[in-house]
Design a protein around this motif. Sequence first.
Motif, mmCIF file in Angstrom:
data_model
loop_
_atom_site.group_PDB
_atom_site.id
_atom_site.type_symbol
_atom_site.label_atom_id
_atom_site.label_comp_id
_atom_site.label_asym_id
_atom_site.label_seq_id
_atom_site.Cartn_x
_atom_site.Cartn_y
_atom_site.Cartn_z
ATOM 1 N N LEU A 206 -1.414 -14.387 -44.310
ATOM 2 C CA LEU A 206 -2.870 -14.475 -44.226
ATOM 3 C C LEU A 206 -3.456 -13.290 -43.473
ATOM 4 O O LEU A 206 -4.552 -12.827 -43.781
ATOM 5 N N SER A 210 -6.308 -11.175 -45.248
ATOM 6 C CA SER A 210 -7.645 -10.965 -44.697
ATOM 7 C C SER A 210 -7.872 -9.486 -44.413
ATOM 8 O O SER A 210 -9.003 -9.007 -44.476
ATOM 9 N N ALA A 213 -9.036 -8.289 -47.713
ATOM 10 C CA ALA A 213 -10.370 -8.810 -48.006
ATOM 11 C C ALA A 213 -11.421 -8.077 -47.177
ATOM 12 O O ALA A 213 -12.515 -7.792 -47.661
ATOM 13 N N ASN A 218 -13.592 -7.740 -51.135
ATOM 14 C CA ASN A 218 -13.431 -8.495 -52.374
ATOM 15 C C ASN A 218 -12.401 -9.592 -52.132
ATOM 16 O O ASN A 218 -11.207 -9.344 -52.146
ATOM 17 N N PRO A 219 -12.889 -10.825 -51.882
ATOM 18 C CA PRO A 219 -11.949 -11.895 -51.558
ATOM 19 C C PRO A 219 -11.205 -12.427 -52.776
ATOM 20 O O PRO A 219 -10.264 -13.193 -52.638
ATOM 21 N N PHE A 220 -11.636 -12.005 -53.974
ATOM 22 C CA PHE A 220 -11.135 -12.681 -55.176
ATOM 23 C C PHE A 220 -9.746 -12.195 -55.575
ATOM 24 O O PHE A 220 -9.159 -12.729 -56.506
ATOM 25 N N TYR A 223 -6.855 -13.401 -51.658
ATOM 26 C CA TYR A 223 -6.672 -14.826 -51.352
ATOM 27 C C TYR A 223 -5.991 -15.583 -52.489
ATOM 28 O O TYR A 223 -5.110 -16.406 -52.225
ATOM 29 N N LEU A 226 -2.380 -14.901 -52.089
ATOM 30 C CA LEU A 226 -1.851 -15.723 -51.004
ATOM 31 C C LEU A 226 -1.639 -17.159 -51.472
ATOM 32 O O LEU A 226 -0.603 -17.774 -51.207
ATOM 33 N N ALA A 227 -2.643 -17.670 -52.212
ATOM 34 C CA ALA A 227 -2.554 -19.045 -52.706
ATOM 35 C C ALA A 227 -1.328 -19.196 -53.603
ATOM 36 O O ALA A 227 -0.591 -20.181 -53.504
ATOM 37 N N HIS B 16 -7.912 -9.195 -35.678
ATOM 38 C CA HIS B 16 -8.547 -9.935 -36.755
ATOM 39 C C HIS B 16 -9.289 -11.125 -36.216
ATOM 40 O O HIS B 16 -8.937 -12.260 -36.465
ATOM 41 N N VAL B 115 -3.463 -25.257 -51.024
ATOM 42 C CA VAL B 115 -3.516 -23.954 -50.364
ATOM 43 C C VAL B 115 -3.844 -24.189 -48.896
ATOM 44 O O VAL B 115 -4.604 -25.110 -48.596
ATOM 45 N N PRO B 116 -3.300 -23.390 -47.974
ATOM 46 C CA PRO B 116 -3.655 -23.576 -46.563
ATOM 47 C C PRO B 116 -5.168 -23.554 -46.383
ATOM 48 O O PRO B 116 -5.838 -22.684 -46.925
ATOM 49 N N ALA B 119 -7.003 -20.423 -45.204
ATOM 50 C CA ALA B 119 -7.204 -19.397 -46.229
ATOM 51 C C ALA B 119 -8.462 -19.717 -47.015
ATOM 52 O O ALA B 119 -9.253 -18.835 -47.354
ATOM 53 N N LEU B 122 -11.509 -18.772 -44.961
ATOM 54 C CA LEU B 122 -11.785 -17.336 -44.940
ATOM 55 C C LEU B 122 -12.312 -16.877 -46.293
ATOM 56 O O LEU B 122 -13.204 -16.041 -46.380
ATOM 57 N N PHE B 123 -11.738 -17.432 -47.371
ATOM 58 C CA PHE B 123 -12.109 -17.014 -48.714
ATOM 59 C C PHE B 123 -13.525 -17.455 -49.060
ATOM 60 O O PHE B 123 -14.331 -16.673 -49.547
ATOM 61 N N ILE B 126 -16.896 -15.591 -47.751
ATOM 62 C CA ILE B 126 -17.275 -14.347 -48.432
ATOM 63 C C ILE B 126 -17.651 -14.638 -49.882
ATOM 64 O O ILE B 126 -18.647 -14.128 -50.388
ATOM 65 N N ALA B 127 -16.838 -15.466 -50.547
ATOM 66 C CA ALA B 127 -17.075 -15.719 -51.972
ATOM 67 C C ALA B 127 -18.443 -16.340 -52.190
ATOM 68 O O ALA B 127 -19.191 -15.933 -53.087
ATOM 69 N N GLN B 130 -21.192 -13.760 -51.599
ATOM 70 C CA GLN B 130 -21.328 -12.810 -52.707
ATOM 71 C C GLN B 130 -21.911 -13.481 -53.925
ATOM 72 O O GLN B 130 -22.696 -12.879 -54.658
ATOM 73 N N ARG B 149 -20.071 -3.814 -57.962
ATOM 74 C CA ARG B 149 -18.862 -3.432 -57.233
ATOM 75 C C ARG B 149 -18.632 -1.939 -57.396
ATOM 76 O O ARG B 149 -18.289 -1.467 -58.466
#
Lengths: 268, 329
Positions: A206, A210, A213, A218-220, A223, A226-227, B16, B115-116, B119, B122-123, B126-127, B130, B149
């Motif tokens: 992670l 991060s 990211a 761009n988190p897409f 992550y 990671l998943a 971080h 999924v944790p 995570a 955090l994801f 932002i997602a 955006q 982008r």
Amino acid sequence: MSCVQTIADYGLRAIGIGERLLPREDFTLCQQFTLIGSGMIWNVYFGLLALIFGFFFATALAIGKASAKPLFRKPAEWFIFLFRGSPLFIQFFFAYFVFLSLKGVYPFFSPFTAAWLGALIVLFLNTAAYSAEIFYGALQSIPKGEIEAADAYGLSGWSRFRRVVWPTMLRLAWPAYTNEAIFLFHATTLVYFSGFPAWQQRGDALYYASYFADKTFNPFIPYPILAMYFILLTLLIISCFGLVNTRLNRHLPANTGQKLKLRPNLIR
Amino acid sequence: MGNRRRFLKKKPGEGHVPSPSLFQKYALTTPDTRPAIFSFCTDPSSLPDWQWMACYLTTGKHMSIYWSVLTVLLLLAITAPAALAFGFAGASAARSRIAPLSWLGKGYIAIVRGVPDIAFFLFFVIALDQMIEYVRHRALCPDWSEPIRQGNDFVVCAAAKMPLGTAPQWVHETYGFFTAVFTFAIVFGAFAANVLFGAMRAVPRAQLETAEAYGMSPRQTFMRVLVPQMWVYALPGLSNLWMVLIKATPLLFLLGVEDIVYWARELGGTKTERFTEYPHGDWRMWYFLALLVFYLLFTRASEVVLERIMARLTLGQATTGGEAQRKAA
């Protein structure tokens, strides 16, 4: 730079082997897969060691909690309450700052402020508390007949525990214990976000996800990578624990054996 | 240049951990001008221990940590019903007879749970951000020609920024807080959906068949028979979820909200005489000990309350618990 080269450079970056600097720009998919994958080394390290050590401590705690003597019961109950009643995130922070203060007085404690030892200890104590509660529940639901049968065979003390109580306890606890294991591996991602510094940017999956990211905004991409790794890890855990489960239940007729059921794995 | 979220903006090499924005940094170094609560707090260096402590614990910055405790409670108060609503929608979708809807519900439960969670936290922040800006960009700036982008940057027109660049600080903070609430609701909604899905299946089949025999439509059966009966089966799972939700609140810190973890780190750090009237060493350990005790007390109190609710709900039910209560009475 070819992907093979990237893997050679960054495949073991999380443990400090390979390229010193992390990629700074023009991130490729290959870099992201490699670095996040290399971070998984730490997740597996924390999870596996905490699970193995925690297993034995949890057994002791469960027996303590089931004991009739307050001398054993009370400390076990308090320990379990302390670690199950507070957030793991705060436990990490607290432990880190305690170790930091101790380090100032006794230099002996300096390795404890590093994640590889300090966070491992917290995870070990935490998973021991959660598993102990599961094992305690299983101890309480051991069929009375099995204990009576053991008594009838003249078993007592250690041999009764070793041959009758313990295997049955494990058999009953195993499905819940599998969830706890999955849960523990997910919890390992908290380590580098909770005070423990990632020395020389050697972090877990992670941490790198991060990192990407943040850099690409761009988190897409990172992550979901990671998943994917975590879903693979979860499947691996389920199959390993499934093998143990079949072994624990091997004396039972096939249709009555407990099936492993996947139940919620929540945050702690 | 890019439109990076203020709380995600970091210098390379920095840990971080969400770093405070310029505004917050400024606010932290300005002297504390708020009048002291106790009249004897004028010269802290000459005070005896207990008075020093009383003054220290009532400084303006300490008020912030007390306020952030309220933020946590507010988060719980909003998230719990919201997650329940998400959970209800998810569970209803998962047991729908329309296949795509059912896949959607089951997929939601499976992905979020697999999924944790951290995570996901955090994801999602932002997602979500955006996504909102992208939609606003499309709606508000139709004649914008550049791609959104550009390499490593996410660029939308100024009018589409959320909140607007000119908005006051409290709008930014409120927006950040509600993004966090929404993220919590989505993640915990999946867990709640799982619990409610199980509870809906636990309602005896005969009850639903009776409803059908009375000529109720599927919708009526669902609303009038299934939903009122499922709560007893759902309560143990939901109370477990509540405990887990309490223990997840420190993760607010990772979403960039100035919560108790943030303030504990801020206030506990070593303070020298140059910057404060109350110099002290590294006290972060004690601050986190206080947080640990706070959470232990909070979970214990919740346990007691939930046990009482459960006892009240099982009263008179045809379950093992209800039967045990009847025999004890």
